[in-house]
Design a protein around this motif. Sequence first.
Motif, mmCIF file in Angstrom:
data_model
loop_
_atom_site.group_PDB
_atom_site.id
_atom_site.type_symbol
_atom_site.label_atom_id
_atom_site.label_comp_id
_atom_site.label_asym_id
_atom_site.label_seq_id
_atom_site.Cartn_x
_atom_site.Cartn_y
_atom_site.Cartn_z
ATOM 1 N N SER A 113 47.421 28.239 43.009
ATOM 2 C CA SER A 113 46.624 28.270 41.780
ATOM 3 C C SER A 113 45.188 28.702 42.068
ATOM 4 C CB SER A 113 46.639 26.890 41.119
ATOM 5 O OG SER A 113 45.909 26.902 39.916
ATOM 6 N N MET A 114 44.631 28.226 43.160
ATOM 7 C CA MET A 114 43.254 28.606 43.513
ATOM 8 C C MET A 114 43.171 30.088 43.854
ATOM 9 S SD MET A 114 41.360 26.051 43.034
ATOM 10 C CE MET A 114 39.879 26.703 43.813
ATOM 11 N N ARG A 115 44.193 30.613 44.535
ATOM 12 C CA ARG A 115 44.191 32.050 44.855
ATOM 13 C C ARG A 115 44.263 32.886 43.583
ATOM 14 N NH1 ARG A 115 47.395 30.446 49.438
ATOM 15 N NH2 ARG A 115 49.330 30.810 48.258
ATOM 16 N N MET A 116 45.055 32.423 42.600
ATOM 17 C CA MET A 116 45.135 33.136 41.332
ATOM 18 C C MET A 116 43.794 33.103 40.602
ATOM 19 S SD MET A 116 48.910 31.968 39.967
ATOM 20 C CE MET A 116 48.778 32.977 38.482
ATOM 21 N N THR A 117 43.115 31.966 40.674
ATOM 22 C CA THR A 117 41.790 31.845 40.053
ATOM 23 C C THR A 117 40.812 32.817 40.694
ATOM 24 O OG1 THR A 117 42.172 29.513 39.537
ATOM 25 C CG2 THR A 117 39.887 30.268 39.557
ATOM 26 N N GLU A 118 40.847 32.900 42.016
ATOM 27 C CA GLU A 118 39.958 33.827 42.724
ATOM 28 C C GLU A 118 40.275 35.278 42.358
ATOM 29 O OE1 GLU A 118 40.533 32.855 46.791
ATOM 30 O OE2 GLU A 118 39.436 30.951 46.679
ATOM 31 N N SER A 119 41.565 35.582 42.211
ATOM 32 C CA SER A 119 41.955 36.946 41.825
ATOM 33 C C SER A 119 41.437 37.291 40.433
ATOM 34 C CB SER A 119 43.479 37.092 41.870
ATOM 35 O OG SER A 119 43.970 36.905 43.180
ATOM 36 N N LEU A 120 41.526 36.334 39.509
ATOM 37 C CA LEU A 120 41.019 36.549 38.154
ATOM 38 C C LEU A 120 39.504 36.755 38.167
ATOM 39 C CD1 LEU A 120 43.079 33.908 36.137
ATOM 40 C CD2 LEU A 120 43.229 36.389 35.930
ATOM 41 N N ASN A 121 38.806 35.991 38.989
ATOM 42 C CA ASN A 121 37.356 36.163 39.095
ATOM 43 C C ASN A 121 37.002 37.538 39.640
ATOM 44 O OD1 ASN A 121 36.783 33.608 38.097
ATOM 45 N ND2 ASN A 121 36.739 32.650 40.127
ATOM 46 N N ASP A 122 37.767 37.988 40.625
ATOM 47 C CA ASP A 122 37.529 39.323 41.181
ATOM 48 C C ASP A 122 37.760 40.396 40.121
ATOM 49 O OD1 ASP A 122 36.924 38.237 43.626
ATOM 50 O OD2 ASP A 122 38.933 38.522 44.467
ATOM 51 N N MET A 123 38.806 40.229 39.314
ATOM 52 C CA MET A 123 39.091 41.189 38.251
ATOM 53 C C MET A 123 37.949 41.231 37.235
ATOM 54 S SD MET A 123 43.151 40.452 37.577
ATOM 55 C CE MET A 123 43.148 41.435 36.076
ATOM 56 N N ARG A 124 37.394 40.077 36.900
ATOM 57 C CA ARG A 124 36.282 40.042 35.951
ATOM 58 C C ARG A 124 35.052 40.747 36.526
ATOM 59 N NH1 ARG A 124 37.831 34.476 35.718
ATOM 60 N NH2 ARG A 124 39.215 34.069 33.949
ATOM 61 N N LYS A 125 34.776 40.476 37.790
ATOM 62 C CA LYS A 125 33.622 41.104 38.426
ATOM 63 C C LYS A 125 33.764 42.628 38.461
ATOM 64 C CE LYS A 125 32.508 37.151 41.392
ATOM 65 N NZ LYS A 125 32.447 36.632 42.794
ATOM 66 N N GLN A 126 34.979 43.090 38.772
ATOM 67 C CA GLN A 126 35.215 44.533 38.801
ATOM 68 C C GLN A 126 35.073 45.141 37.409
ATOM 69 O OE1 GLN A 126 39.049 45.181 40.615
ATOM 70 N NE2 GLN A 126 38.472 44.163 42.533
ATOM 71 N N ALA A 127 35.553 44.417 36.384
ATOM 72 C CA ALA A 127 35.443 44.915 35.017
ATOM 73 C C ALA A 127 33.982 44.999 34.590
ATOM 74 C CB ALA A 127 36.235 44.014 34.063
ATOM 75 N N ILE A 128 33.220 43.964 34.911
ATOM 76 C CA ILE A 128 31.795 43.944 34.561
ATOM 77 C C ILE A 128 31.063 45.063 35.296
ATOM 78 C CG2 ILE A 128 29.660 42.618 34.760
ATOM 79 C CD1 ILE A 128 31.381 40.087 34.332
ATOM 80 N N ASP A 129 31.418 45.280 36.556
ATOM 81 C CA ASP A 129 30.770 46.337 37.347
ATOM 82 C C ASP A 129 31.052 47.709 36.753
ATOM 83 O OD1 ASP A 129 29.360 47.227 39.800
ATOM 84 O OD2 ASP A 129 31.317 48.114 40.240
ATOM 85 N N LYS A 130 32.303 47.952 36.348
ATOM 86 C CA LYS A 130 32.664 49.238 35.769
ATOM 87 C C LYS A 130 31.978 49.457 34.402
ATOM 88 C CE LYS A 130 37.150 49.710 38.081
ATOM 89 N NZ LYS A 130 38.624 49.788 37.915
ATOM 90 N N LEU A 131 31.909 48.396 33.605
ATOM 91 C CA LEU A 131 31.226 48.505 32.326
ATOM 92 C C LEU A 131 29.750 48.808 32.509
ATOM 93 C CD1 LEU A 131 32.839 45.555 30.313
ATOM 94 C CD2 LEU A 131 33.091 47.996 29.861
ATOM 95 N N GLY A 132 29.180 48.176 33.535
ATOM 96 C CA GLY A 132 27.756 48.463 33.819
ATOM 97 C C GLY A 132 27.515 49.887 34.216
ATOM 98 N N ARG A 133 28.437 50.471 34.948
ATOM 99 C CA ARG A 133 28.275 51.863 35.362
ATOM 100 C C ARG A 133 28.418 52.822 34.195
ATOM 101 N NH1 ARG A 133 31.873 51.981 40.962
ATOM 102 N NH2 ARG A 133 30.530 50.534 42.168
#
Length: 246
Positions: free
Chosen positions: A224-244
Amino acid sequence: MDVSSFVLLSHEQALRRRLDVTANNMANTSTVGFKREQPLFHEYVEKTKEAPVEDAKKTSFVLDYGAVHDASQGAFQATGNPLDVMIDGPGYINVEAPGGGVAYTRAGFIKILETGDLATSGGQRILDENGRAINVPDDQKTMVTIAGDGTVMGRDGPLGRIAITTFDEINVSPRGDGLMEGTRGRVLTAREARLKIGGVEASNVQPIVETTTMIDILRSYQTSMRMTESLNDMRKQAIDKLGRVN
């Protein structure tokens, strides 16, 4: 937090509940008459009208639905005390609850109080079929025996019969003081009641099983913790792409 985070949170809360129950089972490995608990969970499905795909309209959460007792019988432990008893089959010994009322126990340690009343090792008076204490006259305290149907025999005959009540296990729950409370019970007749004399019932907890359960809970939590970390990584990547893009 998005829906996926709430789903993971409900799963982790369920794991914590499983861990609490398992740890309590382990702590009562040597408790006479203890019945291991098993947590119950209920699936709650939330439906939404709009979603990117049809399957996403339903979200499944985990809800704590309580716990039930494993009714399997523990082993017989001889004590050498002729008053100690073990219930051979389902049921609980009726005792006077602290503060009044009736409580129930599988711990069959029995002693005679100074007043002459039969009681558990914790001092709770044992009740008969009519809800009254079973009293032993002073001149018969060394002559008391207990029959296999729960009848307490003195020198001059029966002094009473220990009440044993059966329940559906879903209707039995711990009081928090080592005793149980129950609803919709039925007192067994003399023909139905069966006691083994001279010993008590051991806990039915199997340490190896509980240890295996703890390991399974740990691995599930790590997943469950690994899935949470994966979701956080996905959010960070989405935010980074939107910023670009902006």
